[in-house]
Structure formats: structure tokens, C-alpha cells
Design a protein around this motif. Structure first.
Motif, PDB file in Angstrom:
ATOM      1  N   ARG A   1     -37.457  73.149 -46.379  1.00 32.26           N
ATOM      2  CA  ARG A   1     -36.838  71.931 -46.931  1.00 32.26           C
ATOM      3  C   ARG A   1     -35.648  72.259 -47.820  1.00 32.26           C
ATOM      4  N   MET A   2     -35.805  73.293 -48.625  1.00 31.11           N
ATOM      5  CA  MET A   2     -34.705  73.673 -49.527  1.00 31.11           C
ATOM      6  C   MET A   2     -33.498  74.162 -48.736  1.00 31.11           C
ATOM      7  N   GLN A   3     -33.742  74.939 -47.673  1.00 31.39           N
ATOM      8  CA  GLN A   3     -32.631  75.415 -46.851  1.00 31.39           C
ATOM      9  C   GLN A   3     -31.948  74.243 -46.162  1.00 31.39           C
TER      10      GLN A   3
ATOM     11  N   LEU B   1     -27.389  70.836 -45.699  1.00 27.88           N
ATOM     12  CA  LEU B   1     -26.792  69.506 -45.559  1.00 27.88           C
ATOM     13  C   LEU B   1     -25.803  69.209 -46.673  1.00 27.88           C
ATOM     14  N   ALA B   2     -25.986  69.863 -47.815  1.00 25.45           N
ATOM     15  CA  ALA B   2     -25.059  69.665 -48.922  1.00 25.45           C
ATOM     16  C   ALA B   2     -23.712  70.311 -48.620  1.00 25.45           C
ATOM     17  N   GLY B   3     -23.673  71.189 -47.640  1.00 28.18           N
ATOM     18  CA  GLY B   3     -22.414  71.800 -47.236  1.00 28.18           C
ATOM     19  C   GLY B   3     -21.976  72.952 -48.098  1.00 28.18           C
TER      20      GLY B   3
ATOM     21  N   ALA C   1     -29.272  74.092 -40.655  1.00 31.31           N
ATOM     22  CA  ALA C   1     -29.665  72.743 -41.066  1.00 31.31           C
ATOM     23  C   ALA C   1     -29.323  71.737 -39.979  1.00 31.31           C
ATOM     24  N   ARG C   2     -28.157  71.849 -39.424  1.00 37.53           N
ATOM     25  CA  ARG C   2     -27.759  70.928 -38.361  1.00 37.53           C
ATOM     26  C   ARG C   2     -28.649  71.082 -37.137  1.00 37.53           C
ATOM     27  N   ALA C   3     -28.962  72.330 -36.798  1.00 38.40           N
ATOM     28  CA  ALA C   3     -29.838  72.578 -35.643  1.00 38.40           C
ATOM     29  C   ALA C   3     -31.222  71.969 -35.893  1.00 38.40           C
TER      30      ALA C   3
END
Length: 107
Positions: free
Chosen positions: A58-60, A65-67, A75-77
């Protein structure tokens, strides 16, 4: 006389075997208790590892997502994979609704 010494020798060996049996039986009970204790501890630690892995994931994802991270692609995957899973669930629910008889059609 020889018979008496043989009997005494057997008696002493039997006493020794009984003592060994009592000692080993007690040790067996202790080892079984220790084994059960270690199994319980192992289950607890495995659960903790699962919780920590989920938290790390979750943290990753949040970080990605924060970029602000190199984890953006991961994260996108993951988001894409989750979206596909949601789409499959929706499709399954839609298919189940078509298969189940509706309340208004039975007479």
C-alpha cells in the motif's frame, strides 16, 4: 547362586529401563508442548509478515501514485491489474444476474 545374580541383574536392568521410560516420556511431553508453542509462534509471525507485506505494498502504491518515486511504474501496473480484477468481477456479477431467475417471471 548364579540364578540369583541373573535375577538381580534383570531386576536392575528393568528398573533402569523403567526409569529411562519415565524420563523419556516426560521429555516427549515437554517437546510436544514446545513444538505446539513454536507452531503457534510461527503462525503469528507468518500473519505479521503478511500484514507488513500488505502495508508495504500500500505504501509503495501510495508513493508511486504521488509521482515522487521510482515505484510509479509498479503503482500504475498494480492499479491496472486491480482494475482488470474489478472488471472481471463486474462481468461475473452481470453473468450471474442473467443466469438467476428473476422473481417476476415465476408463476
Amino acid at each position: 547362586m548364579a540364578d540369583k545374580s541373573v535375577i538381580n541383574n534383570f531386576e536392575s536392568r528393568i528398573r533402569q529401563l523403567l526409569d529411562d521410560h519415565r524420563r523419556l516420556s516426560g521429555l516427549c511431553v515437554q517437546l510436544k508442548e514446545r513444538c505446539e508453542s513454536l507452531r503457534n509462534e510461527n503462525r503469528s509471525l507468518q500473519e505479521r509478515v503478511r500484514e507488513l507485506n500488505a502495508e508495504l505494498s500500500r505504501m509503495q502504491l501510495t508513493e508511486g501514485l504521488a509521482g515522487e518515486s521510482r515505484n510509479r511504474d509498479k503503482a500504475r501496473a498494480r492499479v491496472n491489474r486491480l482494475m482488470r480484477e474489478v472488471d472481471k468481477c463486474i462481468a461475473l456479477l452481470g453473468g450471474a444476474a442473467e443466469v438467476a431467475p428473476s422473481e417476476g417471471t415465476e408463476r
